[in-house]
Design an enzyme around this catalytic site. Structure first.
Site, PDB file in Angstrom:
ATOM      1  N   TRP A   1      41.249  39.597  38.091  1.00 44.19           N
ATOM      2  CA  TRP A   1      40.831  38.245  38.511  1.00 44.19           C
ATOM      3  C   TRP A   1      39.674  37.753  37.620  1.00 44.19           C
ATOM      4  CZ3 TRP A   1      38.258  37.027  43.910  1.00 44.19           C
ATOM      5  CH2 TRP A   1      38.252  35.642  44.117  1.00 44.19           C
TER       6      TRP A   1
ATOM      7  N   ASP B   1      46.572  45.082  38.148  1.00 46.25           N
ATOM      8  CA  ASP B   1      46.884  44.024  39.103  1.00 46.25           C
ATOM      9  C   ASP B   1      46.471  42.671  38.539  1.00 46.25           C
ATOM     10  OD1 ASP B   1      47.562  43.255  42.006  1.00 46.25           O
ATOM     11  OD2 ASP B   1      45.593  42.341  41.704  1.00 46.25           O
TER      12      ASP B   1
ATOM     13  N   GLN C   1      48.683  44.189  50.548  1.00 42.57           N
ATOM     14  CA  GLN C   1      47.440  44.072  49.757  1.00 42.57           C
ATOM     15  C   GLN C   1      46.373  43.276  50.531  1.00 42.57           C
ATOM     16  OE1 GLN C   1      45.875  42.239  45.568  1.00 42.57           O
ATOM     17  NE2 GLN C   1      47.701  43.489  45.353  1.00 42.57           N
TER      18      GLN C   1
ATOM     19  N   TYR D   1      45.115  33.504  38.422  1.00 45.77           N
ATOM     20  CA  TYR D   1      43.860  33.995  37.821  1.00 45.77           C
ATOM     21  C   TYR D   1      43.713  33.349  36.432  1.00 45.77           C
ATOM     22  CZ  TYR D   1      44.011  37.736  41.381  1.00 45.77           C
ATOM     23  OH  TYR D   1      44.073  38.447  42.560  1.00 45.77           O
TER      24      TYR D   1
ATOM     25  N   ARG E   1      33.363  42.097  44.865  1.00 44.32           N
ATOM     26  CA  ARG E   1      33.162  41.149  43.764  1.00 44.32           C
ATOM     27  C   ARG E   1      31.819  41.329  43.072  1.00 44.32           C
ATOM     28  NH1 ARG E   1      35.514  39.739  47.915  1.00 44.32           N
ATOM     29  NH2 ARG E   1      33.610  38.989  48.912  1.00 44.32           N
TER      30      ARG E   1
HETATM   31  N1  LIG Z   1      45.355  39.675  46.810  1.00 38.13           N
HETATM   32  C1  LIG Z   1      44.258  38.967  46.791  1.00 38.13           C
HETATM   33  O1  LIG Z   1      44.136  37.939  47.486  1.00 38.13           O
HETATM   34  C2  LIG Z   1      43.128  39.401  45.926  1.00 38.13           C
HETATM   35  C3  LIG Z   1      41.867  38.830  46.107  1.00 38.13           C
HETATM   36  C4  LIG Z   1      40.817  39.293  45.307  1.00 38.13           C
HETATM   37  C5  LIG Z   1      41.034  40.277  44.368  1.00 38.13           C
HETATM   38  N2  LIG Z   1      42.288  40.792  44.189  1.00 38.13           N
HETATM   39  C6  LIG Z   1      42.540  41.819  43.148  1.00 38.13           C
HETATM   40  O2  LIG Z   1      41.594  42.867  43.286  1.00 38.13           O
HETATM   41  C7  LIG Z   1      40.859  42.991  42.064  1.00 38.13           C
HETATM   42  C8  LIG Z   1      39.461  43.537  42.327  1.00 38.13           C
HETATM   43  O3  LIG Z   1      38.709  42.679  43.145  1.00 38.13           O
HETATM   44  P1  LIG Z   1      37.665  41.601  42.607  1.00 38.13           P
HETATM   45  O4  LIG Z   1      38.053  41.113  41.258  1.00 38.13           O
HETATM   46  O5  LIG Z   1      37.543  40.620  43.711  1.00 38.13           O
HETATM   47  O6  LIG Z   1      36.293  42.320  42.449  1.00 38.13           O
HETATM   48  P2  LIG Z   1      35.636  43.793  42.504  1.00 38.13           P
HETATM   49  O7  LIG Z   1      36.510  44.792  41.894  1.00 38.13           O
HETATM   50  O8  LIG Z   1      35.157  43.975  43.884  1.00 38.13           O
HETATM   51  O9  LIG Z   1      34.354  43.482  41.594  1.00 38.13           O
HETATM   52  C9  LIG Z   1      34.523  43.160  40.250  1.00 38.13           C
HETATM   53  C10 LIG Z   1      33.168  42.849  39.636  1.00 38.13           C
HETATM   54  O10 LIG Z   1      32.259  43.917  39.898  1.00 38.13           O
HETATM   55  C11 LIG Z   1      31.361  44.058  38.813  1.00 38.13           C
HETATM   56  N3  LIG Z   1      31.470  45.429  38.312  1.00 38.13           N
HETATM   57  C12 LIG Z   1      32.598  46.108  37.949  1.00 38.13           C
HETATM   58  N4  LIG Z   1      32.320  47.345  37.547  1.00 38.13           N
HETATM   59  C13 LIG Z   1      30.979  47.479  37.641  1.00 38.13           C
HETATM   60  C14 LIG Z   1      30.073  48.522  37.338  1.00 38.13           C
HETATM   61  N5  LIG Z   1      30.482  49.695  36.840  1.00 38.13           N
HETATM   62  N6  LIG Z   1      28.747  48.305  37.585  1.00 38.13           N
HETATM   63  C15 LIG Z   1      28.313  47.139  38.085  1.00 38.13           C
HETATM   64  N7  LIG Z   1      29.114  46.098  38.379  1.00 38.13           N
HETATM   65  C16 LIG Z   1      30.435  46.270  38.146  1.00 38.13           C
HETATM   66  C17 LIG Z   1      31.766  43.045  37.774  1.00 38.13           C
HETATM   67  O11 LIG Z   1      31.025  41.850  37.997  1.00 38.13           O
HETATM   68  P3  LIG Z   1      29.946  41.329  36.913  1.00 38.13           P
HETATM   69  O12 LIG Z   1      30.609  41.412  35.588  1.00 38.13           O
HETATM   70  O13 LIG Z   1      29.629  39.951  37.342  1.00 38.13           O
HETATM   71  O14 LIG Z   1      28.819  42.282  37.029  1.00 38.13           O
HETATM   72  C18 LIG Z   1      33.214  42.767  38.126  1.00 38.13           C
HETATM   73  O15 LIG Z   1      33.671  41.519  37.690  1.00 38.13           O
HETATM   74  C19 LIG Z   1      40.922  41.566  41.475  1.00 38.13           C
HETATM   75  O16 LIG Z   1      40.510  41.523  40.146  1.00 38.13           O
HETATM   76  C20 LIG Z   1      42.366  41.269  41.736  1.00 38.13           C
HETATM   77  O17 LIG Z   1      43.200  41.939  40.805  1.00 38.13           O
HETATM   78  C21 LIG Z   1      43.322  40.403  44.966  1.00 38.13           C
END
Ligand SMILES: NC(=O)c1ccc[n+]([C@@H]2O[C@H](COP(=O)([O-])OP(=O)(O)OC[C@H]3O[C@@H](n4cnc5c(N)ncnc54)[C@H](OP(=O)(O)O)[C@@H]3O)[C@@H](O)[C@H]2O)c1
Length: 334
Positions: free
Chosen positions: A21, A52, A176, A57, A209
């Site tokens: 995302w 994913d 999911q 996105y 996030r």
């Molecule tokens: N089905 C749905 O409705 C739905 C909804 C949401 C997400 N998703 C899927 O789930 C995936 C994961 O969830 P998400 O994108 O919401 O967010 P997440 O995985 O909870 O957080 C991602 C963010 O965390 C930070 N991060 C990652 N690794 C890190 C580390 N080692 N140390 C510090 N900060 C770190 C980065 O933000 P910064 O770069 O800003 O630090 C990154 O952009 C999505 O990308 C998507 O593929 C699905």
């Protein structure tokens, strides 16, 4: 990285899936394609075998970036591509739900082209669309599976009743929902409902996030939609969540010599051993922690202590639905 079988399918995945995302850029303050491709390649080197994505996105950008990165790596047959449909958008990029057959089949063709592949391993209905009969949405997904364009059907952000209704027509192989240390709404109803089912539970927003990291204590970029719109990043809740982060960071350091980011990721796989959590990275170095997740684990006492910290600090927890759920077409602002 460890790997797991995906229940209800004949597939196997790395212990975490890579989320894309943020790589789409929209709602995340933009993204750089070159860096995104490097991030995906780094994930593949680290052992991720499931990626994913979704067509919304970055309005196709994330799918295209994943397609390019996988093509360059020449690893399509070693990777599970997980994608989503049933959202649409206006010419000024306002998202809305659209579970119509026409839209789902159109999105699948776009996705295959963007991803440079002729099949998608896991294809999800991103959000239920109450303005389309569930039967129509489910039939379209069944049609895609029958045609071989997708291998498994998923539903995302569905309640148990919506899953039951969908399954009158089409089996859901993957569910999911959101799940992380700070967003535990599915523990009440969805997890018990899924317990005896032969289904893969692929949970999203592993790091809330980005909130579940020490950088959210001070310098995390807050002016991007996924944070500015989330009530957790606003007072009075922000102080509560930051208190929790301080205590979780101390707990991770004192007991394991780790940081909260390790604790949050490890918590997901120790708490639900069959779940497949999705964790997104925007920069290759954010994936360095992968190698540091396998030399510790959280036992029952640790789980209880984490629950105590959360109960003591977060008085008014809130899930992601309040700001993430897309509207129906007729609810859009004109
Ligand atoms: N089905 C749905 O409705 C739905 C909804 C949401 C997400 N998703 C899927 O789930 C995936 C994961 O969830 P998400 O994108 O919401 O967010 P997440 O995985 O909870 O957080 C991602 C963010 O965390 C930070 N991060 C990652 N690794 C890190 C580390 N080692 N140390 C510090 N900060 C770190 C980065 O933000 P910064 O770069 O800003 O630090 C990154 O952009 C999505 O990308 C998507 O593929 C699905």
């Amino acid at each position: 990285m460890d790997s797991i079988d995906l229940p209800g399918t004949d597939m196997r995945s790395s212990r975490f899936a890579l989320g894309t995302w943020p790589i789409g850029g929209a709602m995340w303050g933009g993204s750089d394609e070159k860096e995104s491709i490097c991030t995906i390649h780094k994930a593949l080197e680290c052992g991720f075998t499931c990626i994913d994505t979704a067509d919304d996105y970055g309005f196709g950008k994330a799918e295209e970036t994943v397609g390019k990165a996988v093509k360059q790596a020449g690893l399509r047959d070693k990777i599970l591509l997980s994608d989503k449909c049933a959202l649409n958008w206006t010419s000024d990029q306002q998202l809305y739900r659209d579970g119509s057959r026409k839209r789902i089949l159109e999105e699948a063709e776009n996705a295959l082209r963007h991803l440079q592949t002729d099949y998608i391993d896991l294809y999800h209905v991103h959000w239920p669309d109450p303005s389309t009969p569930m039967q129509e949405t489910a039939q379209a997904m069944q049609e895609l599976r029958d045609s071989g364009k997708i291998r498994a059907v998923g539903v995302s952000n569905f309640t148990p009743d919506q899953i039951n209704e969908f399954e009158q027509i089409c089996r859901a192989d993957v569910i999911q929902p959101p799940y992380n240390l700070f967003e535990r709404g599915i523990e009440e109803e969805l997890i018990p409902f899924l317990e005896d089912r032969d289904v893969t539970v692929m949970t999203f927003s592993a790091l809330c996030r980005g909130m579940l990291s020490t950088s959210s204590l001070d310098d995390k970029q807050q002016d991007i939609f996924v944070r500015s719109a989330d009530p957790k990043w606003q007072e009075p809740r922000l102080t509560q969540y930051r208190s929790a982060l301080h205590m979780l960071e101390d707990f991770a350091r004192d007991n394991y010599g780790k940081h909260v980011v390790h604790l949050a990721l490890r918590w997901l796989i120790d708490r639900e051993e069959t779940h497949l959590p999705i964790w997104a990275a925007r920069h290759p170095e954010q994936l360095d922690v992968v190698t540091e997740l396998w030399n510790f684990s959280l036992d029952d006492a640790a789980m209880k202590e984490i629950d105590r910290i959360l109960l003591d600090t977060i008085k008014d927890p809130i899930g992601p639905e309040s700001f993430m759920a897309p509207p129906l077409r007729n609810e859009l602002e004109q």
